[in-house]
Design a protein around this motif. Structure first.
Motif, PDB file in Angstrom:
ATOM      1  N   MET A 233      27.805  46.705  44.238  1.00 33.27           N
ATOM      2  CA  MET A 233      28.670  45.587  43.854  1.00 33.27           C
ATOM      3  C   MET A 233      27.851  44.434  43.275  1.00 33.27           C
ATOM      4  O   MET A 233      28.280  43.786  42.313  1.00 33.27           O
ATOM      5  N   SER A 234      26.678  44.192  43.826  1.00 36.65           N
ATOM      6  CA  SER A 234      25.809  43.131  43.292  1.00 36.65           C
ATOM      7  C   SER A 234      25.411  43.450  41.855  1.00 36.65           C
ATOM      8  O   SER A 234      25.414  42.565  40.984  1.00 36.65           O
ATOM      9  N   LEU A 237      28.438  42.958  39.453  1.00 38.56           N
ATOM     10  CA  LEU A 237      28.711  41.558  39.129  1.00 38.56           C
ATOM     11  C   LEU A 237      27.755  41.013  38.069  1.00 38.56           C
ATOM     12  O   LEU A 237      28.132  40.161  37.254  1.00 38.56           O
ATOM     13  N   HIS A 240      28.897  43.131  34.801  1.00 42.55           N
ATOM     14  CA  HIS A 240      30.291  42.900  34.400  1.00 42.55           C
ATOM     15  C   HIS A 240      30.834  41.661  35.121  1.00 42.55           C
ATOM     16  O   HIS A 240      31.659  41.780  36.047  1.00 42.55           O
ATOM     17  N   PRO A 241      30.393  40.474  34.726  1.00 43.60           N
ATOM     18  CA  PRO A 241      30.829  39.257  35.426  1.00 43.60           C
ATOM     19  C   PRO A 241      32.322  38.973  35.315  1.00 43.60           C
ATOM     20  O   PRO A 241      32.857  38.160  36.071  1.00 43.60           O
ATOM     21  N   ASN A 244      37.472  41.401  38.006  1.00 45.64           N
ATOM     22  CA  ASN A 244      38.328  40.621  38.912  1.00 45.64           C
ATOM     23  C   ASN A 244      39.128  41.495  39.873  1.00 45.64           C
ATOM     24  O   ASN A 244      40.046  41.030  40.537  1.00 45.64           O
ATOM     25  N   LEU A 261      30.184  39.949  47.180  1.00 42.91           N
ATOM     26  CA  LEU A 261      30.999  38.891  46.591  1.00 42.91           C
ATOM     27  C   LEU A 261      30.694  37.543  47.246  1.00 42.91           C
ATOM     28  O   LEU A 261      30.590  36.513  46.575  1.00 42.91           O
ATOM     29  N   ALA A 264      27.529  36.200  46.004  1.00 38.18           N
ATOM     30  CA  ALA A 264      27.654  35.720  44.625  1.00 38.18           C
ATOM     31  C   ALA A 264      28.485  34.436  44.539  1.00 38.18           C
ATOM     32  O   ALA A 264      28.729  33.930  43.438  1.00 38.18           O
ATOM     33  N   LYS A 266      31.654  34.051  45.519  1.00 35.75           N
ATOM     34  CA  LYS A 266      33.086  34.277  45.327  1.00 35.75           C
ATOM     35  C   LYS A 266      33.862  33.890  46.582  1.00 35.75           C
ATOM     36  O   LYS A 266      33.367  34.007  47.701  1.00 35.75           O
ATOM     37  N   VAL A 271      38.411  37.871  43.712  1.00 35.47           N
ATOM     38  CA  VAL A 271      38.356  39.243  43.200  1.00 35.47           C
ATOM     39  C   VAL A 271      39.242  40.082  44.119  1.00 35.47           C
ATOM     40  O   VAL A 271      39.002  40.167  45.322  1.00 35.47           O
TER      41      VAL A 271
END
Length: 344
Positions: A233-234, A237, A240-241, A244, A261, A264, A266, A271
């Motif tokens: 997932m890191s 992100l 593909h920033p 969502n 998330l 990052a 979030k 998301v």
């Protein structure tokens, strides 16, 4: 729910034992515990009518009980063995090692197992163990993951969830609800080639066809592990920033995605995440806003497995495929489910 039924069976068994009533197998309302049973069946050509209380049964678990689903599955089998007064339950855990699982099953046969319940690690690889069991006319029930082999000869039945339609397609529908039908989706898949991963991948893709505004921008494997999913997932992100939405094929991987998330920066719900398993932590994450929907993979196989084994020894038909009743958790019911102690 089946969870409560299993608890009730355990309590009933204790009472019957206390008052000295015959150790009969508990009666089950299988209609409530299953959503589908195949019309195709297996029937023992030479029924012995032996009661489970006189039998040794082996249970081969494929993965660590650190996984909440596996822990729930193991508990269900152990609790049901007590409720059905099984003479002895032999338990093994392969800890995600295919050759070890084959050796485990062979060792249980050598220890005198007269029936086997197996949660396969992979879709192939168990054939040597099946052959040994067949040579000694030992019936096998398989749980959760499909495996190569012929029903009624290699194994009697497969018990599991509807991995394709009920899980993959429903998660696509729920993610569309969460995003208004417009999303850039990251899919975190289980171990490649696993029958459950294949089914959940195909089902989700089929479900998204109804929502042209939903696009899968990346598919990565998390191997069913939290740490793997967090790393994946890191990386997603960074690459593909604009992602969502996340489809995680298991709660263990959803937990890793949530950690990434958070790292990052979030916020909950920024998301949208849908997951599969319906663990207690997964449902709590719905309440906390991190997960939008969680489709249960019911791990409570025990009562049905022992019920069908008794049917086999009694010469009654055993369905070749049994789909358990699952539950879908959403913001509308998650808090109540937790309050009532429904998730495993």
């Amino acid at each position: 729910m089946i969870f409560r039924s299993a608890s009730a069976l355990g309590a009933m068994a204790a009472v019957l034992s206390f008052v000295g009533v015959a150790r009969a197998a508990p009666a089950l309302d299988t209609a409530k515990m299953t959503q589908m049973q195949s019309k195709a069946v297996c029937v023992n050509p030479h029924p012995t009518h032996v009661n489970l209380s006189k039998l040794v049964v082996g249970f081969s678990q494929s993965e660590s009980n650190a996984n909440p689903f596996r822990a729930g599955e193991t508990k269900s089998v152990r609790d049901a063995a007590k409720a059905f007064h099984v003479r002895r339950l032999i338990y093994t855990n392969a800890h995600s090692n295919q050759s070890r699982q084959v050796a485990d099953v062979e060792n249980m046969i050598n220890q005198g197992a007269q029936a086997l319940i197996i949660a396969p690690l992979d879709s192939t690889g168990l054939q040597p163990a099946f052959a040994q069991a067949a040579a000694k006319h030992i019936p096998i029930l398989t749980l959760d993951r499909r495996t190569a082999g012929s029903k009624c000869s290699d194994y009697l039945s497969f018990l599991g969830s509807n991995f394709y339609f009920k899980q993959g397609e429903i998660d696509a529908r729920e993610l569309a609800k969460a995003t208004g039908g417009h999303a850039m989706v990251a899919e975190i898949q289980g171990a490649y080639g696993n029958s459950v991963e294949v089914a959940r991948t195909k089902g989700f893709a089929a479900g998204l066809k109804a929502y042209p505004g939903m696009k899968i921008v990346t598919e990565q494997t998390g191997n069913w592990f939290t740490t793997d999913a967090q790393k994946v997932m890191s990386q997603i992100l960074l690459a593909h920033p604009n992602v969502n939405a996340v489809y995680a094929q298991a709660d263990t991987m959803a937990f890793g995605a949530i950690t990434a998330l958070r790292d990052a920066g979030k916020k909950p719900g920024q998301v949208k995440i849908v997951s599969i398993d319906g663990t207690r932590q997964g449902v709590q994450d719905i309440v906390d806003g991190w997960i939008y929907a969680d489709d249960e993979t019911n791990p409570r196989f025990g009562p049905i497995a022992f019920h069908e084994l008794q049917n086999w020894f009694d010469g009654k038909p055993v369905p070749r495929h049994i789909v358990l009743t699952d539950h879908i958790y959403t913001p509308a019911n998650a808090a109540a489910a937790l309050k009532n102690n429904v998730p495993f």
